[in-house]
Scaffold this motif. Structure first.
Motif, PDB file in Angstrom:
ATOM      1  N   ILE A 114       0.717  -1.324  -0.072  1.00 38.08           N
ATOM      2  CA  ILE A 114       0.058   0.013  -0.087  1.00 38.08           C
ATOM      3  C   ILE A 114       0.879   1.386   0.023  1.00 38.08           C
ATOM      4  N   VAL A 115       0.287   2.317  -0.527  1.00 33.63           N
ATOM      5  CA  VAL A 115       1.018   3.583  -0.703  1.00 33.63           C
ATOM      6  C   VAL A 115      -0.166   4.609   0.089  1.00 33.63           C
ATOM      7  N   LEU A 116       0.252   5.055   1.466  1.00 30.60           N
ATOM      8  CA  LEU A 116      -0.463   5.803   2.150  1.00 30.60           C
ATOM      9  C   LEU A 116      -0.332   7.167   1.850  1.00 30.60           C
ATOM     10  N   THR A 117      -1.211   8.076   1.345  1.00 36.70           N
ATOM     11  CA  THR A 117      -1.209   9.436   1.405  1.00 36.70           C
ATOM     12  C   THR A 117      -2.205  10.186   1.848  1.00 36.70           C
ATOM     13  N   GLY A 118      -2.491  11.640   2.043  1.00 40.94           N
ATOM     14  CA  GLY A 118      -3.441  12.417   2.809  1.00 40.94           C
ATOM     15  C   GLY A 118      -3.084  13.168   3.930  1.00 40.94           C
ATOM     16  N   GLN A 119      -3.737  13.233   4.902  1.00 43.29           N
ATOM     17  CA  GLN A 119      -3.475  13.891   6.127  1.00 43.29           C
ATOM     18  C   GLN A 119      -3.997  13.168   7.382  1.00 43.29           C
ATOM     19  N   VAL A 120      -3.317  13.447   8.582  1.00 43.37           N
ATOM     20  CA  VAL A 120      -2.487  14.307   8.944  1.00 43.37           C
ATOM     21  C   VAL A 120      -1.382  13.345   9.308  1.00 43.37           C
ATOM     22  N   THR A 121      -0.094  13.768   8.871  1.00 43.18           N
ATOM     23  CA  THR A 121       1.130  12.945   8.785  1.00 43.18           C
ATOM     24  C   THR A 121       1.384  12.296  10.129  1.00 43.18           C
ATOM     25  N   GLU A 122       1.314  13.135  11.162  1.00 46.64           N
ATOM     26  CA  GLU A 122       1.796  12.937  12.600  1.00 46.64           C
ATOM     27  C   GLU A 122       0.450  12.334  13.353  1.00 46.64           C
ATOM     28  N   GLN A 123      -0.545  12.205  12.670  1.00 51.87           N
ATOM     29  CA  GLN A 123      -1.652  11.477  13.522  1.00 51.87           C
ATOM     30  C   GLN A 123      -2.274  10.132  12.298  1.00 51.87           C
ATOM     31  N   CYS A 124      -3.196  10.442  11.788  1.00 50.78           N
ATOM     32  CA  CYS A 124      -3.786   9.443  10.936  1.00 50.78           C
ATOM     33  C   CYS A 124      -2.918   8.737  10.168  1.00 50.78           C
ATOM     34  N   ILE A 125      -1.887   9.251   9.246  1.00 48.16           N
ATOM     35  CA  ILE A 125      -0.979   8.762   8.441  1.00 48.16           C
ATOM     36  C   ILE A 125       0.122   7.834   9.461  1.00 48.16           C
ATOM     37  N   ARG A 135       0.031  -5.734   9.983  1.00 44.76           N
ATOM     38  CA  ARG A 135      -0.846  -6.523   9.336  1.00 44.76           C
ATOM     39  C   ARG A 135      -0.084  -7.169   8.146  1.00 44.76           C
ATOM     40  N   HIS A 136       1.196  -7.112   8.132  1.00 42.01           N
ATOM     41  CA  HIS A 136       2.007  -7.505   6.989  1.00 42.01           C
ATOM     42  C   HIS A 136       2.059  -7.210   5.606  1.00 42.01           C
ATOM     43  N   PHE A 137       1.286  -5.718   5.521  1.00 39.68           N
ATOM     44  CA  PHE A 137       1.605  -5.079   4.294  1.00 39.68           C
ATOM     45  C   PHE A 137       2.851  -4.405   4.032  1.00 39.68           C
ATOM     46  N   ASP A 138       3.146  -4.494   2.836  1.00 41.91           N
ATOM     47  CA  ASP A 138       4.569  -3.728   2.568  1.00 41.91           C
ATOM     48  C   ASP A 138       3.992  -2.018   2.544  1.00 41.91           C
ATOM     49  N   VAL A 139       4.679  -1.038   3.019  1.00 46.13           N
ATOM     50  CA  VAL A 139       4.031   0.242   3.099  1.00 46.13           C
ATOM     51  C   VAL A 139       4.982   1.365   2.442  1.00 46.13           C
ATOM     52  N   THR A 159       9.993   9.696  10.022  1.00 43.89           N
ATOM     53  CA  THR A 159      11.053   9.038  10.627  1.00 43.89           C
ATOM     54  C   THR A 159      10.765   7.737  11.237  1.00 43.89           C
ATOM     55  N   MET A 160       9.801   7.863  12.054  1.00 46.61           N
ATOM     56  CA  MET A 160       9.344   6.631  12.802  1.00 46.61           C
ATOM     57  C   MET A 160       8.930   5.749  11.840  1.00 46.61           C
ATOM     58  N   MET A 161       8.121   6.046  10.950  1.00 51.98           N
ATOM     59  CA  MET A 161       7.360   4.921   9.953  1.00 51.98           C
ATOM     60  C   MET A 161       8.497   4.168   9.180  1.00 51.98           C
ATOM     61  N   GLU A 162       9.683   4.928   8.897  1.00 53.87           N
ATOM     62  CA  GLU A 162      10.797   4.341   8.131  1.00 53.87           C
ATOM     63  C   GLU A 162      11.533   3.444   8.952  1.00 53.87           C
ATOM     64  N   ARG A 163      11.984   4.048  10.240  1.00 50.58           N
ATOM     65  CA  ARG A 163      12.799   3.137  11.021  1.00 50.58           C
ATOM     66  C   ARG A 163      12.019   1.993  11.665  1.00 50.58           C
ATOM     67  N   ASN A 164      10.734   2.461  12.287  1.00 52.34           N
ATOM     68  CA  ASN A 164      10.014   1.488  13.335  1.00 52.34           C
ATOM     69  C   ASN A 164       9.001   0.551  12.328  1.00 52.34           C
ATOM     70  N   MET A 165       8.742   1.006  11.358  1.00 54.18           N
ATOM     71  CA  MET A 165       7.554   0.301  10.578  1.00 54.18           C
ATOM     72  C   MET A 165       7.802  -0.271   9.313  1.00 54.18           C
ATOM     73  N   ALA A 166       9.242  -0.159   8.832  1.00 54.88           N
ATOM     74  CA  ALA A 166       9.632  -0.536   7.425  1.00 54.88           C
ATOM     75  C   ALA A 166       9.122   0.136   6.523  1.00 54.88           C
ATOM     76  N   ALA A 167       8.776   1.305   6.447  1.00 54.40           N
ATOM     77  CA  ALA A 167       7.969   2.127   5.560  1.00 54.40           C
ATOM     78  C   ALA A 167       9.179   2.503   4.414  1.00 54.40           C
ATOM     79  N   THR A 168       8.787   2.564   3.051  1.00 59.36           N
ATOM     80  CA  THR A 168       9.748   3.192   2.460  1.00 59.36           C
ATOM     81  C   THR A 168       8.995   4.588   2.087  1.00 59.36           C
ATOM     82  N   VAL A 169       9.766   5.468   2.537  1.00 60.24           N
ATOM     83  CA  VAL A 169       9.471   6.988   2.630  1.00 60.24           C
ATOM     84  C   VAL A 169      10.402   7.591   1.503  1.00 60.24           C
TER      85      VAL A 169
END
Length: 180
Positions: A114-125, A135-139, A159-169
């Motif tokens: 999944i590619v996540l976009t929208g608002q708010v980065t520090e909350q809902c994103i 849930r083992h999705f590639d993000v 930074t947290m998404m990238e480091r702690n959640m293995a997200a590609t930012v």
């Protein structure tokens, strides 16, 4: 690998306490969100909008879109309002996954990325990224297609998404390839 583009909370009236700083950030990302939606349509990626119901439990798709367009910043809504053939799921809390049918929809369409976009980065994103990760999705998160209220918190969340959640930012241009 089948991909979905999630557009989170972009139906908004911008009439709340943090609306000024959020709307300023949103104005900068709307063109990139539009580019991602257009790219997804041409590359067989599933597009799903997930939006806060703004505590209106009777509102449907058309009412929510009209409500947002009648708000203070319709120019931030109109370019990316969901087409009638695009799924729109309603949520009541921060995560796009919490108490919604999103996971079922993604699994039924064999989505793995999944590619996540929208608002708010520090909350809902941030919270949606965490829920996707567990849930083992590639993000992937396009840093120039998510809007923040507080720039420093938005940066910390990425930074947290990238480091702690293995997200590609990455930037939008780099993530359009994820939609294939």
């Amino acid at each position: 690998m089948r991909t979905a583009l999630l557009v989170i909370d972009m139906l908004n009236r911008y009439e709340h306490e943090d609306a000024g700083s959020l709307a300023e950030s949103v104005a900068g990302v709307v063109p990139n969100i539009r580019r991602l939606v257009d790219a997804a349509a041409t590359q067989d990626a599933l597009v799903v909008y997930v939006n806060d119901n703004h505590d209106d439990w009777a509102a449907g798709r058309d009412e929510l879109i009209r409500w947002a367009l009648d708000g203070e910043q319709p120019e931030l809504v109109e370019p990316i309002a969901p087409a009638s053939d695009v799924p729109l799921l309603l949520k009541a809390r921060h995560s796009a996954f919490y108490a919604t049918q999103l996971e079922y929809l993604l699994r039924s369409r064999a989505v793995e990325r999944i590619v996540l976009t929208g608002q708010v980065t520090e909350q809902c994103i941030l919270y949606s990224t965490l829920d996707a990760h567990i849930r083992h999705f590639d993000v992937a998160v396009p840093r120039d297609a998510v809007a923040h209220i507080h720039p420093e918190l938005g940066d910390a969340a990425l930074t947290m998404m990238e480091r702690n959640m293995a997200a590609t930012v990455r930037d939008t241009d780099d993530l359009i390839e994820f939609l294939t």
